[in-house]
Design a protein around this motif. Structure first.
Motif, PDB file in Angstrom:
ATOM      1  N   MET A   1      34.225 -23.836   0.739  1.00 50.59           N
ATOM      2  CA  MET A   1      33.997 -22.388   0.848  1.00 50.59           C
ATOM      3  C   MET A   1      32.905 -22.118   1.879  1.00 50.59           C
ATOM      4  N   GLU A   2      33.039 -21.038   2.593  1.00 49.66           N
ATOM      5  CA  GLU A   2      32.076 -20.679   3.625  1.00 49.66           C
ATOM      6  C   GLU A   2      30.752 -20.205   3.030  1.00 49.66           C
ATOM      7  N   ARG A   3      29.728 -20.324   3.847  1.00 57.09           N
ATOM      8  CA  ARG A   3      28.430 -19.761   3.505  1.00 57.09           C
ATOM      9  C   ARG A   3      28.106 -18.690   4.534  1.00 57.09           C
ATOM     10  N   ARG A   4      28.037 -17.474   4.065  1.00 53.50           N
ATOM     11  CA  ARG A   4      27.800 -16.326   4.933  1.00 53.50           C
ATOM     12  C   ARG A   4      26.467 -15.674   4.584  1.00 53.50           C
ATOM     13  N   LEU A   5      25.791 -15.170   5.613  1.00 51.04           N
ATOM     14  CA  LEU A   5      24.470 -14.566   5.425  1.00 51.04           C
ATOM     15  C   LEU A   5      24.410 -13.214   6.107  1.00 51.04           C
ATOM     16  N   ILE A   6      24.032 -12.218   5.344  1.00 52.07           N
ATOM     17  CA  ILE A   6      23.690 -10.901   5.878  1.00 52.07           C
ATOM     18  C   ILE A   6      22.181 -10.860   6.078  1.00 52.07           C
ATOM     19  N   ILE A   7      21.740 -10.532   7.286  1.00 51.01           N
ATOM     20  CA  ILE A   7      20.321 -10.314   7.556  1.00 51.01           C
ATOM     21  C   ILE A   7      20.145  -8.826   7.820  1.00 51.01           C
ATOM     22  N   ASN A   8      19.534  -8.137   6.876  1.00 51.35           N
ATOM     23  CA  ASN A   8      19.377  -6.687   6.966  1.00 51.35           C
ATOM     24  C   ASN A   8      17.928  -6.319   7.259  1.00 51.35           C
ATOM     25  N   CYS A   9      17.737  -5.446   8.229  1.00 48.44           N
ATOM     26  CA  CYS A   9      16.405  -4.927   8.557  1.00 48.44           C
ATOM     27  C   CYS A   9      16.137  -3.691   7.704  1.00 48.44           C
ATOM     28  N   ASP A  10      15.233  -3.824   6.756  1.00 48.33           N
ATOM     29  CA  ASP A  10      14.798  -2.661   5.980  1.00 48.33           C
ATOM     30  C   ASP A  10      13.828  -1.814   6.807  1.00 48.33           C
ATOM     31  N   ASP A  11      13.624  -0.591   6.344  1.00 44.16           N
ATOM     32  CA  ASP A  11      12.589   0.316   6.881  1.00 44.16           C
ATOM     33  C   ASP A  11      12.869   0.799   8.299  1.00 44.16           C
ATOM     34  N   PHE A  12      14.130   0.881   8.693  1.00 43.74           N
ATOM     35  CA  PHE A  12      14.507   1.481   9.970  1.00 43.74           C
ATOM     36  C   PHE A  12      14.127   2.970   9.902  1.00 43.74           C
ATOM     37  N   GLY A  13      13.419   3.448  10.921  1.00 36.22           N
ATOM     38  CA  GLY A  13      12.966   4.832  10.911  1.00 36.22           C
ATOM     39  C   GLY A  13      11.585   5.022  10.319  1.00 36.22           C
ATOM     40  N   GLN A  14      10.978   3.944   9.834  1.00 30.79           N
ATOM     41  CA  GLN A  14       9.637   4.068   9.251  1.00 30.79           C
ATOM     42  C   GLN A  14       8.622   4.517  10.287  1.00 30.79           C
ATOM     43  N   SER A  15       8.708   3.961  11.506  1.00 26.75           N
ATOM     44  CA  SER A  15       7.692   4.193  12.532  1.00 26.75           C
ATOM     45  C   SER A  15       8.255   3.789  13.886  1.00 26.75           C
ATOM     46  N   PRO A  16       7.619   4.204  14.979  1.00 31.57           N
ATOM     47  CA  PRO A  16       8.062   3.746  16.300  1.00 31.57           C
ATOM     48  C   PRO A  16       8.028   2.230  16.444  1.00 31.57           C
ATOM     49  N   ALA A  17       7.033   1.572  15.838  1.00 30.51           N
ATOM     50  CA  ALA A  17       6.940   0.107  15.947  1.00 30.51           C
ATOM     51  C   ALA A  17       8.107  -0.576  15.237  1.00 30.51           C
ATOM     52  N   ALA A  18       8.478  -0.068  14.063  1.00 30.14           N
ATOM     53  CA  ALA A  18       9.639  -0.617  13.359  1.00 30.14           C
ATOM     54  C   ALA A  18      10.912  -0.343  14.148  1.00 30.14           C
ATOM     55  N   ASN A  19      11.046   0.860  14.654  1.00 30.71           N
ATOM     56  CA  ASN A  19      12.246   1.205  15.422  1.00 30.71           C
ATOM     57  C   ASN A  19      12.410   0.322  16.651  1.00 30.71           C
ATOM     58  N   LYS A  20      11.319   0.120  17.378  1.00 30.21           N
ATOM     59  CA  LYS A  20      11.388  -0.694  18.595  1.00 30.21           C
ATOM     60  C   LYS A  20      11.911  -2.090  18.297  1.00 30.21           C
ATOM     61  N   ALA A  21      11.412  -2.681  17.229  1.00 25.48           N
ATOM     62  CA  ALA A  21      11.853  -4.027  16.858  1.00 25.48           C
ATOM     63  C   ALA A  21      13.317  -4.025  16.442  1.00 25.48           C
ATOM     64  N   ILE A  22      13.710  -3.064  15.630  1.00 25.29           N
ATOM     65  CA  ILE A  22      15.076  -3.049  15.101  1.00 25.29           C
ATOM     66  C   ILE A  22      16.087  -2.696  16.189  1.00 25.29           C
ATOM     67  N   PHE A  23      15.745  -1.784  17.090  1.00 24.26           N
ATOM     68  CA  PHE A  23      16.626  -1.517  18.227  1.00 24.26           C
ATOM     69  C   PHE A  23      16.952  -2.827  18.946  1.00 24.26           C
TER      70      PHE A  23
ATOM     71  N   GLU B   1      14.169   9.531  15.676  1.00 24.14           N
ATOM     72  CA  GLU B   1      14.354   8.594  16.779  1.00 24.14           C
ATOM     73  C   GLU B   1      15.432   7.564  16.437  1.00 24.14           C
ATOM     74  N   ALA B   2      15.367   7.019  15.226  1.00 22.40           N
ATOM     75  CA  ALA B   2      16.346   6.020  14.808  1.00 22.40           C
ATOM     76  C   ALA B   2      17.746   6.622  14.730  1.00 22.40           C
ATOM     77  N   ALA B   3      17.860   7.801  14.134  1.00 24.07           N
ATOM     78  CA  ALA B   3      19.166   8.434  13.965  1.00 24.07           C
ATOM     79  C   ALA B   3      19.790   8.790  15.303  1.00 24.07           C
ATOM     80  N   SER B   4      18.985   9.289  16.227  1.00 23.49           N
ATOM     81  CA  SER B   4      19.501   9.641  17.548  1.00 23.49           C
ATOM     82  C   SER B   4      20.039   8.410  18.265  1.00 23.49           C
ATOM     83  N   TRP B   5      19.330   7.307  18.160  1.00 22.15           N
ATOM     84  CA  TRP B   5      19.773   6.047  18.782  1.00 22.15           C
ATOM     85  C   TRP B   5      21.081   5.582  18.165  1.00 22.15           C
ATOM     86  N   CYS B   6      21.188   5.630  16.846  1.00 24.43           N
ATOM     87  CA  CYS B   6      22.413   5.204  16.159  1.00 24.43           C
ATOM     88  C   CYS B   6      23.613   6.060  16.560  1.00 24.43           C
ATOM     89  N   ALA B   7      23.405   7.373  16.579  1.00 24.82           N
ATOM     90  CA  ALA B   7      24.501   8.287  16.907  1.00 24.82           C
ATOM     91  C   ALA B   7      24.943   8.115  18.354  1.00 24.82           C
TER      92      ALA B   7
END
Length: 304
Positions: A1-23, A45-51
């Motif tokens: 069976m395969e081993r799959r990993l989701i890596i999720n970035c929490d706190d998107f939109g928290q701050s410009p510093a978080a956004n810059k990293a996640i972008f 800022e985060a929502a505009s980038w996503c859209a």
């Protein structure tokens, strides 16, 4: 069976510093997804980038708490039971569990979802900031309400059905097996797909920890990953003088950002044969039959 990993970035939109990293992480395909905080100062800022990009793997980080003294926010709905004496969301999960009215929470969850949709974000899943809906402090769980919303929104959710014995947090919690069985059973009965495992790691820098020790601990876990679909979460941040001075444990966020671009981490993912996957996979392949799941849930409920 395969081993799959989701890596999720929490706190998107928290701050410009978080956004810059996640972008940067999303652009380079170093992570599976991110979950956005509709109430936080960097949300627009985060929502505009996503859209603008029609980013396909962004979920909703349901946010009912505002923990940092220097960076605080209020709810969208403004209900008094969702705020402390300063007019911001509660600093701690315990305060939230004690003070928030369930009806007000439901309206706030809907408001955050509707704002994300109106902002043009193509939501892929939901999760919960600080686990405020899980009843971890007082036992007052709002998981059924969260799953009901997930069902109506037709989105997978961050819960899990199994506990990895090597997990540094979840494996140490006493009497957790029954709550996990109930929550995952309820998700299945509602038709809400969830991953198999959730993998935790310390949010703060622990005593004696360096970047290299942190990196090696994460890489070691890749080689011990259980079969199925696991999710782990990161809180990446770009270097920012104000954030580092004002927000506790910001250095750990910089480490997490650095790790995901580290050649050693990329090599380990390939060498351990771990497949980076996302919640679109969870939605497609991990949905359980609702009828049989309801029967199984009833057995869990009546078991002593």
């Amino acid at each position: 069976m395969e081993r799959r990993l989701i890596i999720n970035c929490d706190d998107f939109g928290q701050s410009p510093a978080a956004n810059k990293a996640i972008f940067h992480l999303l652009e380079e395909g170093k992570v599976s997804s991110a979950t956005v905080m509709a109430v936080a100062p960097g949300y627009e800022e985060a929502a505009s980038w996503c859209a603008r990009r029609q980013q396909p793997n962004v979920g909703l980080h349901l946010t009912l708490t505002s923990e940092f003294e220097a960076l605080r926010w209020a709810s969208l709905t403004g209900h008094p039971s969702l705020h402390d004496e300063t007019g911001h969301q509660y600093r701690t999960v315990q305060e939230f569990e004690t003070g928030a009215a369930a009806g007000a929470v439901m309206k706030e969850l809907e408001a955050q979802y509707q704002l994300a949709r109106k902002s043009g974000i193509r939501l892929s899943h939901i999760d919960n900031h600080m686990g405020s809906l899980y009843g971890v402090e007082t036992g007052r769980s709002l998981i059924p309400q969260m799953l009901w919303k997930a069902r109506r929104w037709r989105l997978p959710a961050r819960l899990f059905r199994y506990i990895d014995p090597s997990d540094p947090l979840l494996s140490t919690l006493s009497n957790i097996q029954r709550p996990v069985a109930l929550a995952s059973g309820l998700a299945d009965a509602f038709g809400v797909p969830i991953p198999d495992y959730l993998l935790s790691h310390p949010y703060r820098i622990v005593e004696g920890e360096t970047y290299d020790r942190f990196k090696q601990s994460i890489i070691a876990r890749l080689y011990k990953l259980p079969e199925g679909v696991c999710e782990t979460y990161v809180h990446p941040g770009a270097e920012d003088e104000w954030m580092q001075a004002s927000i506790p444990n910001w250095d750990k966020r910089i480490w997490e950002f650095r790790l995901l671009f580290d050649d050693d981490f990329a090599y380990a993912m390939k060498d351990a044969k771990v497949i980076l996957t996302d919640y679109r996979y969870v939605e497609r392949y991990l949905r359980r039959p609702r009828g049989r799941s309801a029967v199984k849930l009833m057995k869990v409920l009546i078991a002593k």
